[in-house]
Scaffold this motif. Structure first.
Motif, PDB file in Angstrom:
ATOM      1  N   PHE A 111       0.834  -1.204   0.000  1.00  0.00           N
ATOM      2  CA  PHE A 111       0.000   0.000   0.000  1.00  0.00           C
ATOM      3  C   PHE A 111       0.869   1.255   0.000  1.00  0.00           C
ATOM      4  O   PHE A 111       1.786   1.389   0.804  1.00  0.00           O
ATOM      5  CB  PHE A 111      -0.928  -0.004   1.224  1.00  0.00           C
ATOM      6  CG  PHE A 111      -1.953  -1.094   1.158  1.00  0.00           C
ATOM      7  CD1 PHE A 111      -1.630  -2.386   1.532  1.00  0.00           C
ATOM      8  CD2 PHE A 111      -3.232  -0.834   0.711  1.00  0.00           C
ATOM      9  CE1 PHE A 111      -2.565  -3.413   1.445  1.00  0.00           C
ATOM     10  CE2 PHE A 111      -4.181  -1.839   0.631  1.00  0.00           C
ATOM     11  CZ  PHE A 111      -3.839  -3.127   0.998  1.00  0.00           C
ATOM     12  N   ARG A 112       0.539   2.157  -0.910  1.00  0.00           N
ATOM     13  CA  ARG A 112       1.284   3.411  -1.001  1.00  0.00           C
ATOM     14  C   ARG A 112       0.729   4.502  -0.119  1.00  0.00           C
ATOM     15  O   ARG A 112       1.458   5.377   0.329  1.00  0.00           O
ATOM     16  CB  ARG A 112       1.264   3.913  -2.447  1.00  0.00           C
ATOM     17  CG  ARG A 112       2.238   3.226  -3.377  1.00  0.00           C
ATOM     18  CD  ARG A 112       2.131   3.811  -4.759  1.00  0.00           C
ATOM     19  NE  ARG A 112       0.850   3.462  -5.376  1.00  0.00           N
ATOM     20  CZ  ARG A 112       0.409   4.005  -6.519  1.00  0.00           C
ATOM     21  NH1 ARG A 112       1.117   4.948  -7.122  1.00  0.00           N
ATOM     22  NH2 ARG A 112      -0.738   3.618  -7.044  1.00  0.00           N
ATOM     23  N   TYR A 113      -0.577   4.477   0.134  1.00  0.00           N
ATOM     24  CA  TYR A 113      -1.225   5.613   0.785  1.00  0.00           C
ATOM     25  C   TYR A 113      -1.686   5.234   2.183  1.00  0.00           C
ATOM     26  O   TYR A 113      -2.351   4.201   2.370  1.00  0.00           O
ATOM     27  CB  TYR A 113      -2.404   6.089  -0.055  1.00  0.00           C
ATOM     28  CG  TYR A 113      -2.014   6.383  -1.476  1.00  0.00           C
ATOM     29  CD1 TYR A 113      -2.411   5.556  -2.517  1.00  0.00           C
ATOM     30  CD2 TYR A 113      -1.214   7.483  -1.773  1.00  0.00           C
ATOM     31  CE1 TYR A 113      -2.038   5.812  -3.825  1.00  0.00           C
ATOM     32  CE2 TYR A 113      -0.829   7.744  -3.073  1.00  0.00           C
ATOM     33  CZ  TYR A 113      -1.238   6.909  -4.091  1.00  0.00           C
ATOM     34  OH  TYR A 113      -0.854   7.166  -5.375  1.00  0.00           O
ATOM     35  N   TRP A 114      -1.352   6.094   3.130  1.00  0.00           N
ATOM     36  CA  TRP A 114      -1.619   5.819   4.532  1.00  0.00           C
ATOM     37  C   TRP A 114      -2.171   7.045   5.233  1.00  0.00           C
ATOM     38  O   TRP A 114      -1.804   8.182   4.902  1.00  0.00           O
ATOM     39  CB  TRP A 114      -0.323   5.410   5.243  1.00  0.00           C
ATOM     40  CG  TRP A 114       0.208   4.103   4.755  1.00  0.00           C
ATOM     41  CD1 TRP A 114       1.043   3.898   3.699  1.00  0.00           C
ATOM     42  CD2 TRP A 114      -0.067   2.814   5.310  1.00  0.00           C
ATOM     43  NE1 TRP A 114       1.295   2.549   3.559  1.00  0.00           N
ATOM     44  CE2 TRP A 114       0.625   1.866   4.538  1.00  0.00           C
ATOM     45  CE3 TRP A 114      -0.846   2.368   6.380  1.00  0.00           C
ATOM     46  CZ2 TRP A 114       0.575   0.499   4.796  1.00  0.00           C
ATOM     47  CZ3 TRP A 114      -0.900   1.019   6.651  1.00  0.00           C
ATOM     48  CH2 TRP A 114      -0.193   0.099   5.861  1.00  0.00           C
ATOM     49  N   GLY A 115      -3.009   6.781   6.233  1.00  0.00           N
ATOM     50  CA  GLY A 115      -3.412   7.835   7.139  1.00  0.00           C
ATOM     51  C   GLY A 115      -2.377   8.004   8.237  1.00  0.00           C
ATOM     52  O   GLY A 115      -1.376   7.279   8.288  1.00  0.00           O
ATOM     53  N   GLN A 116      -2.642   8.936   9.134  1.00  0.00           N
ATOM     54  CA  GLN A 116      -1.686   9.239  10.192  1.00  0.00           C
ATOM     55  C   GLN A 116      -1.853   8.310  11.399  1.00  0.00           C
ATOM     56  O   GLN A 116      -0.992   8.291  12.282  1.00  0.00           O
ATOM     57  CB  GLN A 116      -1.857  10.700  10.651  1.00  0.00           C
ATOM     58  CG  GLN A 116      -2.983  10.961  11.647  1.00  0.00           C
ATOM     59  CD  GLN A 116      -4.366  10.869  11.041  1.00  0.00           C
ATOM     60  OE1 GLN A 116      -4.534  10.744   9.830  1.00  0.00           O
ATOM     61  NE2 GLN A 116      -5.385  10.946  11.890  1.00  0.00           N
ATOM     62  N   GLY A 117      -2.948   7.577  11.441  1.00  0.00           N
ATOM     63  CA  GLY A 117      -3.178   6.629  12.524  1.00  0.00           C
ATOM     64  C   GLY A 117      -4.066   7.187  13.621  1.00  0.00           C
ATOM     65  O   GLY A 117      -4.109   8.394  13.862  1.00  0.00           O
ATOM     66  N   THR A 118      -4.779   6.285  14.272  1.00  0.00           N
ATOM     67  CA  THR A 118      -5.604   6.654  15.419  1.00  0.00           C
ATOM     68  C   THR A 118      -5.406   5.602  16.507  1.00  0.00           C
ATOM     69  O   THR A 118      -5.398   4.401  16.228  1.00  0.00           O
ATOM     70  CB  THR A 118      -7.092   6.798  15.027  1.00  0.00           C
ATOM     71  OG1 THR A 118      -7.843   7.298  16.136  1.00  0.00           O
ATOM     72  CG2 THR A 118      -7.700   5.490  14.553  1.00  0.00           C
ATOM     73  N   GLN A 119      -5.227   6.060  17.738  1.00  0.00           N
ATOM     74  CA  GLN A 119      -4.887   5.170  18.837  1.00  0.00           C
ATOM     75  C   GLN A 119      -6.139   4.499  19.400  1.00  0.00           C
ATOM     76  O   GLN A 119      -7.158   5.158  19.665  1.00  0.00           O
ATOM     77  CB  GLN A 119      -4.203   5.957  19.957  1.00  0.00           C
ATOM     78  CG  GLN A 119      -3.859   5.134  21.187  1.00  0.00           C
ATOM     79  CD  GLN A 119      -2.675   4.228  20.968  1.00  0.00           C
ATOM     80  OE1 GLN A 119      -1.589   4.669  20.635  1.00  0.00           O
ATOM     81  NE2 GLN A 119      -2.887   2.928  21.160  1.00  0.00           N
ATOM     82  N   VAL A 120      -6.030   3.195  19.608  1.00  0.00           N
ATOM     83  CA  VAL A 120      -7.067   2.429  20.300  1.00  0.00           C
ATOM     84  C   VAL A 120      -6.426   1.786  21.522  1.00  0.00           C
ATOM     85  O   VAL A 120      -5.414   1.097  21.401  1.00  0.00           O
ATOM     86  CB  VAL A 120      -7.675   1.354  19.383  1.00  0.00           C
ATOM     87  CG1 VAL A 120      -8.595   0.425  20.170  1.00  0.00           C
ATOM     88  CG2 VAL A 120      -8.431   2.006  18.232  1.00  0.00           C
ATOM     89  N   ILE A 121      -7.010   2.024  22.679  1.00  0.00           N
ATOM     90  CA  ILE A 121      -6.521   1.444  23.918  1.00  0.00           C
ATOM     91  C   ILE A 121      -7.648   0.653  24.554  1.00  0.00           C
ATOM     92  O   ILE A 121      -8.728   1.196  24.820  1.00  0.00           O
ATOM     93  CB  ILE A 121      -6.024   2.531  24.894  1.00  0.00           C
ATOM     94  CG1 ILE A 121      -4.866   3.298  24.270  1.00  0.00           C
ATOM     95  CG2 ILE A 121      -5.610   1.907  26.230  1.00  0.00           C
ATOM     96  CD1 ILE A 121      -4.426   4.500  25.075  1.00  0.00           C
ATOM     97  N   VAL A 122      -7.386  -0.625  24.795  1.00  0.00           N
ATOM     98  CA  VAL A 122      -8.370  -1.498  25.420  1.00  0.00           C
ATOM     99  C   VAL A 122      -7.816  -1.922  26.774  1.00  0.00           C
ATOM    100  O   VAL A 122      -6.737  -2.507  26.848  1.00  0.00           O
ATOM    101  CB  VAL A 122      -8.670  -2.722  24.556  1.00  0.00           C
ATOM    102  CG1 VAL A 122      -9.779  -3.565  25.192  1.00  0.00           C
ATOM    103  CG2 VAL A 122      -9.052  -2.306  23.139  1.00  0.00           C
TER     104      VAL A 122
END
Length: 124
Positions: A111-122
């Protein structure tokens, strides 16, 4: 310019649910393989789920049955509904996109295209 922006991460107790969203711009989502990856601290990025341009979905084994990927072609938004979350699901979640068919065995390098990410904490 393809841009992906995730939202919807947060903290939740084990057994709970979250829905992540990824808003796409700069391209027509319907022609792309789009999906979600995640990366936990100290671990490599791993794929979670993909949705092909024809709507078929693919899930990593540990996520199938708990996570559901979907997309809205009109609004160019990708979703990941996560249910029965486990502590092991704690990670930064990224959306990704690539023109054309989805790979059979997805890797980050596909994959060439990415978002910046979002944190998930469980938490337990």
């Amino acid at each position: 310019q393809v841009q992906l922006v995730e939202s919807g991460g947060g903290s939740v107790q084990a057994g709970g649910s979250l829905r992540l969203s990824c808003t796409a711009s700069g391209y027509t989502i319907r022609y792309y393989c789009v999906g979600w990856f995640r990366q936990a601290p100290g671990k490599e990025r791993e794929w979670v789920a993909l949705i092909a341009n024809d709507g078929r979905t693919l899930y990593a084994d540990s996520m199938e049955g708990r996570f559901t990927i979907s997309k809205d072609n009109t609004k160019t938004i990708l979703y990941l509904q996560m249910n029965r979350l486990q502590v092991e699901d704690t990670a930064v979640y990224y959306c990704a996109a690539e023109l054309g068919l989805c790979p059979v065995r997805p890797k980050s390098a596909d994959f060439r295209y990415w978002g910046q990410g979002t944190q998930v904490i469980v938490s337990s």
